[in-house]
Structures are given as C-alpha cells and as structure tokens.
Design a protein around this motif. Structure first.
Motif, mmCIF file in Angstrom:
data_model
loop_
_atom_site.group_PDB
_atom_site.id
_atom_site.type_symbol
_atom_site.label_atom_id
_atom_site.label_comp_id
_atom_site.label_asym_id
_atom_site.label_seq_id
_atom_site.Cartn_x
_atom_site.Cartn_y
_atom_site.Cartn_z
ATOM 1 N N UNK A 165 0.828 -1.210 0.000
ATOM 2 C CA UNK A 165 0.000 0.000 0.000
ATOM 3 C C UNK A 165 0.860 1.257 0.000
ATOM 4 N N UNK A 166 0.370 2.289 -0.667
ATOM 5 C CA UNK A 166 1.064 3.570 -0.636
ATOM 6 C C UNK A 166 0.651 4.343 0.601
ATOM 7 N N UNK A 167 1.548 5.167 1.073
ATOM 8 C CA UNK A 167 1.279 5.993 2.246
ATOM 9 C C UNK A 167 1.890 7.365 2.043
ATOM 10 N N UNK A 168 1.453 8.313 2.866
ATOM 11 C CA UNK A 168 1.982 9.672 2.793
ATOM 12 C C UNK A 168 3.227 9.749 3.665
ATOM 13 N N UNK A 169 4.294 10.282 3.112
ATOM 14 C CA UNK A 169 5.539 10.512 3.850
ATOM 15 C C UNK A 169 5.729 12.020 3.953
ATOM 16 N N UNK A 170 6.002 12.505 5.169
ATOM 17 C CA UNK A 170 6.047 13.944 5.411
ATOM 18 C C UNK A 170 6.917 14.249 6.631
ATOM 19 N N UNK A 171 7.341 15.495 6.808
ATOM 20 C CA UNK A 171 8.142 15.839 7.984
ATOM 21 C C UNK A 171 7.373 15.569 9.272
ATOM 22 N N UNK A 244 4.773 1.202 1.497
ATOM 23 C CA UNK A 244 4.879 1.043 2.944
ATOM 24 C C UNK A 244 6.270 0.621 3.396
ATOM 25 N N UNK A 245 7.039 -0.064 2.545
ATOM 26 C CA UNK A 245 8.367 -0.524 2.973
ATOM 27 C C UNK A 245 9.279 0.642 3.341
ATOM 28 N N UNK A 246 8.961 1.847 2.849
ATOM 29 C CA UNK A 246 9.786 3.020 3.148
ATOM 30 C C UNK A 246 9.829 3.317 4.639
ATOM 31 N N UNK A 247 8.837 2.827 5.389
ATOM 32 C CA UNK A 247 8.813 3.060 6.836
ATOM 33 C C UNK A 247 10.054 2.495 7.516
ATOM 34 N N UNK A 248 10.676 1.476 6.908
ATOM 35 C CA UNK A 248 11.866 0.869 7.502
ATOM 36 C C UNK A 248 13.073 1.798 7.471
ATOM 37 N N UNK A 256 5.272 8.971 8.622
ATOM 38 C CA UNK A 256 4.331 8.521 7.592
ATOM 39 C C UNK A 256 2.930 8.440 8.174
ATOM 40 N N UNK A 257 1.949 8.566 7.291
ATOM 41 C CA UNK A 257 0.548 8.427 7.673
ATOM 42 C C UNK A 257 -0.179 7.649 6.565
ATOM 43 N N UNK A 258 -1.162 6.828 6.936
ATOM 44 C CA UNK A 258 -1.923 6.099 5.908
ATOM 45 C C UNK A 258 -2.833 7.032 5.121
ATOM 46 N N UNK A 259 -3.211 6.586 3.942
ATOM 47 C CA UNK A 259 -4.190 7.312 3.139
ATOM 48 C C UNK A 259 -5.600 6.911 3.567
ATOM 49 N N UNK A 260 -6.520 7.837 3.538
ATOM 50 C CA UNK A 260 -7.906 7.526 3.866
ATOM 51 C C UNK A 260 -8.512 6.615 2.808
#
Length: 300
Positions: A165-171, A244-248, A256-260
C-alpha cells in the motif's frame, strides 16, 4: 564523489569520532579526514554529521546516507568478487537481484530457503532500480529478482509476492502529521515530492491514484531513490507518496501516515526469464509461498 569518500564517512560513523577514525581506522590525519568529509557534504548537498565536544552525531540526512553508502560499498565488493570468479571459475553462480530497499525483508528469507544448496553454489546479490533488474533478467545476467512488474519484456515471467500500500511521507513536524489518516485533497497546495522515471511502475500508480482522486498536484521535486526522497521531504517541508516498505528507512525528522479509504497498491513481484532452466530458480519458484509466509511473519 569517490569511493574513498564513502569509506571515510562510514569509518567516521562507525567510530563516532573523527580523531579515532583518522588515527586508528584510516591511518590519516584528523584535519585531512575533516576536509574529505566536508568535500563529501558539498557533493551531496546536505550536512551529514554534526561535530560535538566528544565526537560526532549523524544528522537525519547522514543516517539515511549511511545506509546507502554501506550498500554501495558492499556492491563494489560484490562486483570485485564477481569479476574474480569469472576470471577464476569455480562453483556455479546464482545471481539474485533486489529492488533497492527490499533486501532487508526478502534476502535473509531467500537465503534461508537456499541454505541446503549454498555449499554447492555461489550466490551473488545485485541491488538496483527495478528497470535495471528487469534488463539484467532479460540479458541473463540475473537469475531471479524481487522487483516491479516492468512492461514490454515478454521473455520475463512474474509472480506476485505482495501488494504494497502507498502511504503519505512527510516531515514529523508537518501540520498534516497531526492527522491519523490523510486524504488526497489534503495534499493540494503542499510541496509535492514525486517519484522520478527511475521507478516507472510506481510513478504510474501514483499518477493514476491522484488523477482518479480528482486532485491536481504539480510536483515541485522528483526523487530518483528513497534516500533522495527522504532528504527532499525533510529539507523542503514537502510531502510524497511511497510504498509502505519506506517506513523501515524513515529518519526521525520524517514520518508517515496512511491514506484515507482504500489506498492504492504497487506489486512487488518475483521475476525471472522464462527460458532460464536453473535448478536453483526452480527450487525458489516451488517455495515462493513459503518465502512469502516467512517474510510476512518477520514484519509483524
């Protein structure tokens, strides 16, 4: 940028001290090492470490760069070893490719499945962009790869491993980080960091999702790889969409935050050339379900 810059940086990071790294590990002077690190930071375009009274501390950009520096140096060592083995052939060689960043999850499990065969073969590892992995498979330079489903190469076959799944990555201090989930409309007006054409499959998934969501977002920056994406997001205060693997690999300054709703997904696949008759490839294909189960358990 030269390999010695990467080796010096890794040595400093491991020692935690410029003087110790210079005298005990690199056998050079501390002023000379400091100049090399400054040259590297100028080349990268970001501060990689902060000098403290008792040593050094890596910046968020430095921590991200360190992972990739280690990876580059390991690939150089692997390339040297591969050249030596070609010049002095011995055991049969099986080459596995990994989309950069996915080695952490998939390589240990793949090697565990192959452990009974390892005394009889040499396993080589290649970490690259997905299009380059597909090209390596097509040309017979790589036996099997964990990559995206690249199009236009009919001689390759793919087996889906997982839908990421894609997720939002942000400061971490971004105003949207206060939300539990983020909608595409929340991204309008933000500095958007897009994925470059080094990842065409992922870029297409992101573009299609934004279009179907009815939002018009013009990217202000493009990232060629994960480390570049993290650096751009942290330095510009921007946002991006990543698997989602970017969370590692998130530094402390990025979250990161999930998309609605139902987030879009991008397939990670096991790819190989249809004409490849390697018995090791056949073994891996026969145990892909076990491989996926092992990797899924590992991430829980």
């Amino acid at each position: 940028m030269e390999l010695r810059h990467l080796r010096y940086f890794v040595a400093v990071a491991d020692a935690g001290n410029l003087t110790v790294a210079a005298q005990r590990m690199l056998h050079t002077s501390q002023p000379s090492l400091s100049r090399q690190i400054r040259d590297l930071e100028n080349e990268v375009g970001a501060q990689l470490l902060t000098r403290r009274a008792r040593g050094i501390e890596l910046t968020p950009a430095g921590r991200t760069f360190l992972d990739h520096a280690r990876l580059v140096l390991s690939q150089v060592d692997a390339a040297s070893e591969a050249a030596r083995r070609v010049a002095h052939p011995g055991k049969p060689c099986f080459t596995m490719g990994f989309l950069t960043g996915h080695e952490l999850k998939w390589m240990p499990e793949a090697l565990r499945i192959l452990r009974d065969e390892l005394p009889n073969i040499d396993v080589m590892v290649s970490s690259q962009y997905s299009p380059l992995l597909a090209d390596g498979l097509s040309k017979g330079k790589i036996d099997a790869a964990f990559l995206r489903r690249e199009r236009g190469i009919p001689e390759l076959a793919y087996r889906v491993l997982v839908k990421e799944p894609l997720m939002v990555v942000l400061p971490s201090d971004h105003r949207l980080a206060a939300l539990k989930a983020i909608s595409p409309k929340d991204l309008v007006g933000e500095t958007f960091v897009a994925v470059s054409n080094t990842a065409p499959v992922l870029r297409a998934v992101i573009d299609k999702y934004l279009k179907h969501s009815g939002v018009n977002i013009t990217p202000e920056h493009e990232a060629d790889h994960l480390a570049m994406g993290m650096s751009l997001i942290a330095s510009t205060g921007g946002v991006g969409l990543l698997p989602a693997y970017a969370q590692n690999f998130l530094p402390s300054s990025v979250t990161s935050r999930p998309l609605k709703g139902d987030p879009p997904t991008v397939d990670l696949v096991f790819g190989y050339k249809k004409s490849n008759q390697s018995p090791i490839l056949k073994l891996l294909l026969s145990k892909l379900d076990e491989l996926v189960a092992r990797a899924s358990t590992k991430t829980r």
